[in-house]
Write an enzyme that holds these catalytic residues in place. Structure first.
Site, PDB file in Angstrom:
ATOM      1  CD  GLU A  98     -23.500   0.306 -14.025  1.00  0.00           C
ATOM      2  OE1 GLU A  98     -22.691  -0.563 -13.689  1.00  0.00           O
ATOM      3  OE2 GLU A  98     -24.650   0.406 -13.554  1.00  0.00           O
ATOM      4  CG  ASP A 123     -28.810  -3.172 -12.071  1.00  0.00           C
ATOM      5  OD1 ASP A 123     -28.498  -4.332 -12.324  1.00  0.00           O
ATOM      6  OD2 ASP A 123     -28.033  -2.343 -11.551  1.00  0.00           O
ATOM      7  CD  GLU A 150     -26.162  -5.062  -7.381  1.00  0.00           C
ATOM      8  OE1 GLU A 150     -26.022  -5.862  -8.316  1.00  0.00           O
ATOM      9  OE2 GLU A 150     -25.957  -3.841  -7.490  1.00  0.00           O
TER      10      GLU A 150
HETATM   11  C1  GCV Z   1     -20.512  -5.118 -12.061  1.00  0.00           C
HETATM   12  C2  GCV Z   1     -25.183  -2.868 -11.248  1.00  0.00           C
HETATM   13  C3  GCV Z   1     -24.297  -3.196 -10.099  1.00  0.00           C
HETATM   14  C4  GCV Z   1     -22.839  -3.063 -10.455  1.00  0.00           C
HETATM   15  C5  GCV Z   1     -22.580  -3.987 -11.648  1.00  0.00           C
HETATM   16  C6  GCV Z   1     -23.501  -3.563 -12.780  1.00  0.00           C
HETATM   17  C7  GCV Z   1     -23.368  -4.471 -13.970  1.00  0.00           C
HETATM   18  O1  GCV Z   1     -25.103  -1.533 -11.569  1.00  0.00           O
HETATM   19  O2  GCV Z   1     -24.604  -2.388  -9.013  1.00  0.00           O
HETATM   20  O3  GCV Z   1     -22.071  -3.444  -9.361  1.00  0.00           O
HETATM   21  O4  GCV Z   1     -21.243  -3.912 -12.043  1.00  0.00           O
HETATM   22  O5  GCV Z   1     -24.831  -3.645 -12.350  1.00  0.00           O
HETATM   23  O6  GCV Z   1     -24.152  -5.415 -14.027  1.00  0.00           O
HETATM   24  O7  GCV Z   1     -22.503  -4.269 -14.787  1.00  0.00           O
END
Ligand code: GCV
Length: 848
Positions: free
Chosen positions: A306, A385, A413
């Site tokens: 990411e 995720d 989340e």
């Molecule tokens: C901290 C997901 C979440 C992101 C998070 C990522 C991760 O994509 O939406 O906010 O980033 O996981 O766990 O690194």
């Protein structure tokens, strides 16, 4: 009830605000009858065999003194020595480490202890708590207090050892004080680019964590800022470590892989993990940290994921990257948690065989055995995720020569962001108890991460928590059961999740049977209900993964992030078979792979995770896929409605402040569950054209659409995008623009039989304004309210009319006569154009 807490405040000598700050460590005074007899059997003295005042054993002594006083109303004195006078006293509350205890000479204990383990012996009033180390002694003290706080005064003789050595929490706090995926205010660790000045909440948090036997914390976001490693920040981290040390919590940080290089602190020309200047930089930095914080836990790294930098940039392996830090930490006994959450976040949905779920295995399997011994590969529980249901990540089965930990998410989340009640341990259990059948032998995920299955010495648990400055830590009183149970399961993953929940309830809300029953019932029903209304059959949480991750948006999955559902007008689901799909089922060991490869043997709840089928495909249950969708969404949303009256039945049995907070959230959840139901069911009905056998979807006999009411003033209809977020795809709004202060009226003649109804109003509460609404019946005011959920809830808010901002309120018990006129007046406020979706005139018991 209020009076009772008033009394407690006097007894404890502190003001007890029932705002959730003490979490499950309230140490509420037990009823007189229950406590007096036991209190009088206690000896007058606590002996805490500590060496320093920052020792967890010292803390244990303080906790015992404070807890006993508050729970039982009796103040014991503390001695830090076992002098002749104390040893001649055959009865005292003693707490210390094994070595300190054995030095007393009276008896030598040879119990089979693991690090952090403890022995708790209760004989009448005499209590002996011995820890394998100082931390263990503190855990034993908390265990004793938990028992008496629940009114359990039974004698006991127990040895308790942790299942796994790593029991950490991860916070995703940024240095500016914001928190990624945090729903409880700002950071308790950081503010304005530095470590916060006042760390009071940090030590209070450490206390909560220690009481559930958490022994490590990563304090900053995995999307890490290189400035975490400046001299100033390290000095701040020392203060954090000092605040948490008395509770046995070791502190570490997330690292930005490129920290030393040109995009970071600009102290090296590169961040290549094999470059000698980079290696030397990390060694020096790590030495500097240990000089100031000798018990530093280590690092957590998100690399090449990411947008985060990593070793792949230099064609080095992920193991090269992890070992860079491992070498720097090794001389100090530190640990590097290296995340397996590595995937290509720019995928092409048109490629049938592409699959993000394959990524962790693809990146890490070949690296097994290449990580140094102080590296732990931290694996998210599922291959995507933190979805509402995922199969266990296949990677757990493929690293027999590597330490591993499981990453769970306490912050909700994808699970309603603490504004929906979801007790998550039932989901975690599906993963921890899953048998990978490695080599056709029992291989439960919990035994893999503990290190037992592959004979590893390190391993365990990382839970993403994201507490904030909200006094109740997570932004929701009821969500705290997840943090409590997380710690307890990391200690003992075989623990019964309902019993853990009930321990938490008694400690948090008291032992009144109806309180325990109601909170147990709604909590245990919450994850199944949430799954039903947000994403069943293994399709994932059908939320808007491009935006807030909060409300429904089924079509939002089909984008570059690779969380595809592959839904079209007649079919749905990811084909992850080896025979025709992405091959993901083949990543599992053969016995498991065979189950998932075959449509017939795949459990219904993973059908759409592994297979692409027609909506008319019949499940093992006998229902078609589409009918299951409809039924599940209606059932789940109906269950969420029951949480409100269940909680209301506790009025007077829970203090007013927490009662009202929880009620507000459960009412919101009841309304938003209907938004989910209608959006998801409506979306697939629209796509497939297949009618609901029960005739519910798209059919709302009790609703009056706002756009079909008589509109005056500024109200005008607008098409809502995405369409499924609004009843009949349309809402009404007043004016537009940031300075909007227009108003409008929407009126309807009620053509319903005379009687008593609940009047529900569907509307949108967007960020950036607090519109004002009034409901009137024949000109008489019924109710007024504001679009101010952003002041009262914690989820990520939307600035648009969509299924995140869609919500509803209910005005109960309205006497209506046929022909009455219902009018809603809306006053816009800035970005919030007083949007209205519908009103529903609901006979008692009807949910529409
Ligand atoms: C901290 C997901 C979440 C992101 C998070 C990522 C991760 O994509 O939406 O906010 O980033 O996981 O766990 O690194």
């Amino acid at each position: 009830m209020r009076a009772r807490w008033g009394l407690l405040a006097l007894v404890a000598g502190v003001a007890v605000a029932e705002n959730g700050l003490s979490g499950w460590l309230r140490y509420a005074s037990l009823p007189d009858g229950q406590r007096q007899q036991y209190a009088s059997s206690l000896p007058p003295l606590i002996v805490a065999l500590n060496s320093t005042s920052t020792s967890p054993v010292y803390t244990a002594g303080q906790e015992l003194q404070d807890g006993i006083q508050r729970i039982l109303g009796r103040k014991l004195e503390i001695s830090h020595e076992h002098s002749t006078s104390t040893s001649s006293n055959s009865s005292f509350v003693l707490v210390g480490t094994l070595s300190a205890y054995n030095k007393l000479g009276s008896q030598s204990l040879s119990t089979d202890f693991a690090p952090d383990g403890f022995w708790l012996n209760i004989k009448g009033g005499a209590v002996t708590i011995v820890g394998q180390n100082e931390r263990g002694a503190l855990y034993g003290a908390f265990e004793y207090l938990s028992r008496i706080a629940q009114g359990n005064f039974a004698d006991a003789d127990v040895v308790s050892n942790p299942d796994a050595p790593i029991r950490w929490v991860n916070e995703w706090d940024n240095m500016d004080g914001t928190i990624e995926r945090g729903y409880a205010g700002r950071s308790i660790f950081f503010a304005n680019g530095s470590v916060a000045t006042d760390l009071t909440r940090v030590s209070q948090y450490a206390r909560l964590l220690a009481s559930v036997r958490i022994n490590g914390i990563i304090v900053n976001n995995v999307n890490a800022n290189p400035r975490m490693l400046t001299n100033e920040t390290i000095a701040g981290l020392k203060r954090i470590a000092d605040s948490m040390r008395p509770y046995g919590i070791r502190v570490g940080i997330s690292l930005n892989f490129a920290s030393p290089g040109p995009d970071g602190l600009k102290e090296t020309a590169t961040f290549d993990p094999l470059d000698p200047t980079v290696i030397a930089w990390w060694e020096a930095k790590t030495n500097q940290i240990y000089q100031q914080i000798p018990d530093w836990a280590g690092y957590l790294v998100k690399a090449n994921s990411e947008g985060q930098p990593g070793p792949l940039t230099y064609n080095r392996t992920l193991a090269d990257g992890a070992n860079l830090f491992a070498r720097a930490l090794r001389p100090h006994g530190g640990i590097i948690m290296f995340r397996a959450f590595v995937y290509n976040s720019n995928m092409n949905p048109a490629v049938w065989k592409d699959d993000r779920a394959n990524a962790a295995y693809d990146f890490f399997k070949e690296l097994d055995g290449e990580f140094l011994d102080n590296v732990i590969v931290q694996i998210k529980y599922g291959p995507i995720d933190f979805q509402v249901r995922e199969p266990a990540s296949p990677l757990f089965a493929h690293l027999p020569n590597t330490n591993t930990a499981i990453e769970l998410q306490i912050t909700q989340e994808y699970l309603g962001q603490q504004d929906h009640l979801v007790y998550i341990p039932p989901l975690w259990k599906t993963i921890l108890d899953f048998d990978m059948r490695v080599g056709s032998k029992p291989s439960l995920v919990r035994d893999i991460v503990s290190g037992q299955r592959f004979s590893r010495t390190l391993g365990g648990y990382a839970g993403v928590v994201n507490v904030g400055t909200n006094p109740n830590w997570l932004g929701s009183h009821l969500a705290m059961s997840n943090l409590y149970a997380y710690g307890r399961l990391a200690w003992d993953p075989t623990g019964d999740i309902q019993s853990l929940l009930q321990d938490w309830i008694r400690l948090t809300f008291g032992s009144e049977p109806s309180v325990v029953k109601v909170i147990t019932d709604i909590s245990m029903a919450s994850w199944p209900a949430y799954e039903n209304y947000t994403g069943n059959l293994g399709i994932q949480t059908l939320t808007d993964i491009l935006y807030t991750h909060f409300g429904p948006c089924p079509q939002c999955q089909e984008n570059r992030w690779g969380q595809w559902t592959r839904a079209d007008k007649s079919t749905i689901g990811m084909d992850r078979t080896v025979s025709n799909g992405t091959g993901n089922s083949g990543q599992y060991p053969p016995e498991v792979a065979a189950v998932f490869e075959n449509l017939e043997t795949t459990p219904d709840n993973f059908l759409l995770w592994f297979h692409h089928v027609n909506y008319t495909h019949r499940l093992h249950s006998g229902k078609t896929v589409i009918q299951h969708f409809y039924d599940a969404h209606y059932d789940g949303a109906a269950t969420a409605q029951t949480f409100v009256p269940a909680w209301q039945s506790l009025q007077g049995k829970v203090d007013g402040e927490r009662f009202d907070d929880v009620l507000f959230k459960l009412r919101f959840q009841a309304g938003h569950a209907l938004v989910w139901r209608d959006a998801v069911a409506g979306y697939y009905y629209n796509l497939s054209g297949i009618a609901d056998e029960a005739g519910r979807v798209g059919h709302h006999p009790y609703r009056i659409e706002a756009e079909s009411m008589a509109l005056s003033g500024g109200y005008r209809p607008v098409a809502v995008d995405p369409f499924e977020a609004a009843s009949n795809f349309t809402a009404i709004v007043v004016g537009s623009g940031p300075n909007n202060n227009g108003s409008g009226e929407a009126a309807a003649v009620l053509d319903f039989p005379s009687g008593t109804y609940d009047v529900a109003v569907g509307y949108f509460d967007v960020a950036g304004g607090r519109a004002h609404y009034g409901a009137f019946l024949n000109g008489e005011p019924l109710h007024e309210w504001y679009g101010d959920l952003e002041d009262r809830l914690g989820h990520e808010f939307s600035t648009k009319l969509d299924a995140h901002s869609a919500t509803r309120i209910t005005i109960p018990d309205v006497d209506v006569k046929r022909g009455d006129v219902l009018k809603i007046i809306g006053l816009a406020d800035g970005n919030e154009p007083a949007p209205l979706d519908y009103v529903a005139i609901l006979p008692k018991g009807v949910v529409d």
